[in-house]
Scaffold this active site. Structure first.
Site, PDB file in Angstrom:
ATOM      1  N   ASP A 517       6.209  -6.004   8.201  1.00 41.26           N
ATOM      2  CA  ASP A 517       6.622  -5.332   6.970  1.00 41.26           C
ATOM      3  C   ASP A 517       6.325  -6.281   5.813  1.00 41.26           C
ATOM      4  O   ASP A 517       6.983  -7.318   5.659  1.00 41.26           O
ATOM      5  CB  ASP A 517       8.134  -5.033   7.077  1.00 41.26           C
ATOM      6  CG  ASP A 517       8.692  -4.322   5.848  1.00 41.26           C
ATOM      7  OD1 ASP A 517       8.034  -4.349   4.796  1.00 41.26           O
ATOM      8  OD2 ASP A 517       9.780  -3.754   5.974  1.00 41.26           O
ATOM      9  N   HIS A 518       5.345  -5.917   5.012  1.00 37.94           N
ATOM     10  CA  HIS A 518       4.882  -6.853   3.987  1.00 37.94           C
ATOM     11  C   HIS A 518       5.868  -6.981   2.823  1.00 37.94           C
ATOM     12  O   HIS A 518       5.669  -7.786   1.927  1.00 37.94           O
ATOM     13  CB  HIS A 518       3.501  -6.432   3.483  1.00 37.94           C
ATOM     14  CG  HIS A 518       2.657  -7.584   3.023  1.00 37.94           C
ATOM     15  ND1 HIS A 518       3.184  -8.820   2.737  1.00 37.94           N
ATOM     16  CD2 HIS A 518       1.328  -7.690   2.825  1.00 37.94           C
ATOM     17  CE1 HIS A 518       2.213  -9.635   2.351  1.00 37.94           C
ATOM     18  NE2 HIS A 518       1.079  -8.976   2.397  1.00 37.94           N
ATOM     19  N   ARG A 519       6.934  -6.156   2.831  1.00 33.10           N
ATOM     20  CA  ARG A 519       7.965  -6.366   1.807  1.00 33.10           C
ATOM     21  C   ARG A 519       8.805  -7.586   2.156  1.00 33.10           C
ATOM     22  O   ARG A 519       9.289  -8.304   1.288  1.00 33.10           O
ATOM     23  CB  ARG A 519       8.901  -5.153   1.718  1.00 33.10           C
ATOM     24  CG  ARG A 519       8.205  -3.889   1.291  1.00 33.10           C
ATOM     25  CD  ARG A 519       9.125  -2.713   1.463  1.00 33.10           C
ATOM     26  NE  ARG A 519       9.650  -2.623   2.826  1.00 33.10           N
ATOM     27  CZ  ARG A 519      10.606  -1.799   3.211  1.00 33.10           C
ATOM     28  NH1 ARG A 519      11.154  -0.984   2.345  1.00 33.10           N
ATOM     29  NH2 ARG A 519      11.019  -1.762   4.458  1.00 33.10           N
TER      30      ARG A 519
END
Ligand code: CAO
Length: 545
Positions: A517-519
Site C-alpha cells: 500500500d503506497h500510502r
C-alpha cells in the site's frame, strides 16, 4: 434598495422539509435561482427566488418544516421601489402525485376482491417511466411507490392508492406516459366506490398495449393534480446522486450518505434495496462507513457499474450460486483494489541452499508427522523481515491521519479451500520455531480445507503470504489484504542459470512479488524489506543472527 422577503409559495398544502439551502448571506441571486430544496415523501421541490438581489438573511435551516407563506430569506432587492417587505410571488405548486384509479363497472359496488387499474396521474403526460418498483405478484401496501416518472424537470414517485396484489404491469422502463394511461392493475379487497371521476384510460406510448379501459369509476379519494414541472426538480439535480425523494428520505433516516451507495437501478439510480444493502455491508464490517465526503482511507471512487449481460444470447449457460466465502472475497478484493494504491515489486530469491536444507530435514519431518514445504521457511523469513523493517508492520488508521505500528508479528496464509479463498492467520510467527510453524501451518490448512476455521482464526494479520508455487506460474500481482499494507506472492521455483562472477551456475530461484500500500509504505522501505527478505531466504542461517 429595499429589504424584501421571499416566502414559500403554494406547495399544494401541508408541510415539506428543507433538505438543502442553496444560497448564503451576502450572495447575489437572480430571479428563478434555486434557493432551497424542499422534500415531502413523494417529491423534491426546488424553490426558486421570485426576486433578484443580495441575500441579507437566511431565516431557515436544513430540517425545518415549512408550509406556504413561511419566510425563507430576506434580500436587498435590485431595482425595487422602496416599500415595505413583501412576500414573493408564489411559485407554482408542487403537489404529491396521486394516481387515478379505474375499476371495472361490474365491480363498482362489490366489497370482495376487485381488480382496479392505476392510471398515470393527471398532468404527468409525456413523463418517462424511469423505474418500475413493483413486480407482478407483489403484495403492496397503500402508498407504496409503484413507479418513478421523470420529465426533464421532475422526478416523481407514483404511490399505490390502496393495498393489494399487483396482477399486471402495463408500463416498463423507458415508456413515455400519456395522461390517464394505465400503469398497472391491482387486486384489492373491500373497496367502496364513490362515483365516477376518471376519464377513459389513455394508453401509454409503450409498444405493449395498455389494458382496454373499462367504464371508469374513481374509487376512494379524488385525485389531486400532478406536480408542476416548474417547481419540482429531479432529485439528481440537488446532489450528484440519482435517487428519488422517498429513497433520499429513507437514506437520511438510516444515516446513509447516498454518495457512498452504488445505484443498481436504471441509469444507476439508487433504489431502496441499494440503501439496505449498503447498511447490511457496513453492519457486517464488509464496507467501512463512508462519511458524506470521502475520507483519506476509503478513497471514494465513484466507479460506474458493469452493465448486466444476457449470456444466453451467445449459447447455453449454467447459473451457479456463489458461496458466501466467494461473495465476501469478491467484495474484499474490490474494496482493497479500489481503496489501496498498489505497487508490486518483483524479485527472484535463491532457494538452492534452503531447498537442500529442507530436503535434509524430510526424514525428521516425517517422524514428527509434519510436511515440510517451503512455506514454513517463508513464514519465518517474512517474520524476520517484518521485525527488521518495522515500516511494513503497520496499518493505516481509519482517521487517515495516523499510522498504526504493531508490536506483534502475525502472518496470514492464503488457502484455496473448496468454498473459496480463505486467509487463516498464524500468530507470533517471530517467536515460533520451524517445527512448531510447520505443524501449525498444517493444522490451519487442514481446518481451512474442511471449513473448520472460525472468525478468530482469520483475524489480526500483519502481512499475508499467497503461494501459487505448487501450481505454477512465473509471477503475479497479489492484492493487499487490508488493513494490512503488504502481501507476498510466491510463484513456482525453477532452476535458472546465475552468473557467479566467473561462470553460469544452476541455482534454484523462487519468483517473489511484493505488493504494498503506497500510502503507508514508500518504495525505499519496500526495497529494504525485499532485499532483507531475499537475503534470509537465500541463507536461512541469517535467521539466527
Ligand atoms: N515452487 C516449487 N514447488 C513448490 C513451491 C514453489 N514455490 N511451493 C510448494 N511447492 C511444492 C511443495 O514443496 C510440494 O512438493 P513436495 O511434496 O515435493 O514437497 C508441492 O509443491 C505441494 O505443496 P502444497 O500445496 O502441499 O503446500 P504449499 O505449502 O506449497 O501450499 C497452500 C499450501 C495452502 C498455500 C496452497 O495449497 C494454497 O492453497 N495456495 C493457494 C493460494 C491462493 O489461491 N492464493 C491466491 C492467489 S491470488 O492472490
Amino acid at each position: 434598495m429595499s429589504i424584501q422577503t421571499v416566502s414559500v409559495p403554494d406547495i399544494g398544502g401541508g408541510e415539506a422539509e428543507i433538505i438543502e439551502i442553496s444560497v448564503t448571506v451576502g450572495e447575489m441571486i437572480e430571479v428563478e435561482q434555486s434557493i432551497i430544496v424542499l422534500e415531502t415523501d413523494k417529491a423534491s421541490m426546488d424553490i426558486p427566488s421570485s426576486l433578484a438581489g443580495k441575500v441579507t438573511k437566511v431565516s431557515v435551516s436544513v430540517g425545518d418544516k415549512l408550509s406556504e407563506g413561511d419566510v425563507i430569506l430576506e434580500l436587498e432587492a435590485e431595482g425595487a421601489a422602496a416599500e415595505p417587505a413583501t412576500q414573493s410571488t408564489p411559485e407554482p405548486a408542487a403537489e404529491e402525485m396521486a394516481p387515478l384509479i379505474e375499476e371495472p363497472a361490474e365491480a363498482a359496488s362489490s366489497s370482495g376482491p376487485q381488480v382496479i387499474d392505476v392510471q398515470v396521474p393527471e398532468g404527468a403526460e409525456g413523463a418517462e417511466v424511469i423505474e418500475v418498483m413493483v413486480a407482478v405478484g407483489d403484495e403492496i401496501a397503500a402508498d407504496d411507490s409503484l413507479v418513478v416518472l421523470e420529465t426533464d424537470k421532475a422526478s416523481m414517485e407514483v404511490p399505490a392508492p390502496h393495498a393489494g396484489k399487483v396482477v399486471s404491469i402495463t408500463v416498463k422502463t423507458g415508456d413515455k406516459t400519456a395522461e390517464g394511461g394505465v400503469i398497472l392493475s391491482l387486486e384489492v379487497e373491500g373497496l367502496e366506490v364513490k362515483g365516477a371521476v376518471a376519464d377513459t384510460a389513455v394508453p401509454t406510448t409503450s409498444p405493449e398495449p395498455a389494458k382496454p379501459a373499462p367504464a371508469p369509476q374513481a374509487i376512494s379519494e379524488a385525485p389531486t393534480s400532478v406536480a408542476k414541472d416548474e417547481a419540482v426538480i429531479s432529485a439528481s439535480q440537488s446532489k450528484d446522486v440519482y435517487a428519488g425523494p422517498a429513497i433520499r428520505k429513507f437514506a437520511r433516516e438510516m444515516a446513509v450518505p447516498l454518495t457512498a451507495v452504488t445505484g443498481t437501478g436504471d441509469r444507476n439510480r439508487i433504489t431502496k434495496d441499494d440503501v439496505k444493502n449498503y447498511v447490511k455491508e457496513v453492519m457486517s464490517g464488509k464496507q467501512p462507513l463512508a462519511s458524506a465526503a470521502p475520507s483519506a482511507v476509503t478513497g471514494g471512487a465513484g466507479i460506474p457499474s458493469i452493465p448486466p449481460v444476457d449470456f444466453t444470447q451467445f449459447g447455453e449457460i449454467d447459473l451457479e450460486p456463489m458461496s458466501k466465502v466467494k461473495k465476501l472475497t469478491a467484495q474484499n478484493m474490490s474494496r482493497n483494489w479500489l481503496n489501496i494504491p498498489h505497487v508490486t515489486q518483483f524479485d527472484d530469491a535463491d532457494i538452492t541452499d534452503l531447498e537442500s536444507f529442507r530436503k535434509g530435514l524430510k526424514l525428521e519431518a516425517e517422524k514428527r508427522g509434519v510436511k515440510l514445504t517451503p512455506l514454513p521457511f517463508l513464514l519465518k523469513a517474512c517474520a524476520a523481515a517484518l521485525v527488521a523493517e518495522p515500516s511494513f508492520n503497520v496499518s493505516m488508521h481509519h482517521d487517515g491521519e495516523h499510522i498504526v505500528h504493531k508490536k506483534y508479528v502475525n502472518i496470514g496464509i492464503a488457502v484455496d479451500s473448496p468454498v473459496g479463498l480463505v486467509v487463516p492467520v498464524i500468530r507470533h510467527v517471530d517467536k515460533k520455531g520451524l517445527w512448531e510453524l510447520a505443524a501449525e501451518f498444517m493444522e490451519i490448512v487442514d481446518k481451512a480445507r474442511n471449513g473448520k476455521l472460525g472468525p478468530k482464526d482469520m483475524q489480526g494479520g500483519c502481512f499475508t503470504i499467497s503461494s501459487l508455487g505448487a501450481m505454477g506460474g512465473q509471477g503475479f500481482t497479489p492484492i493487499v489484504n487490508a488493513p494490512e499494507v503488504a502481501i507476498l506472492g510466491v510463484s513456482r521455483a525453477e532452476i535458472k542459470p546465475k552468473w557467479n562472477g566467473s561462470e553460469f551456475e544452476p541455482r534454484n530461484m523462487l519468483p517473489l512479488s511484493l505488493s504494498y500500500d503506497h500510502r503507508a509504505v514508500n518504495g525505499a522501505d519496500a526495497g529494504r524489506f525485499f532485499t532483507y527478505l531475499n537475503s534470509v531466504i537465500a541463507d536461512v542461517r541469517r535467521l539466527l543472527l
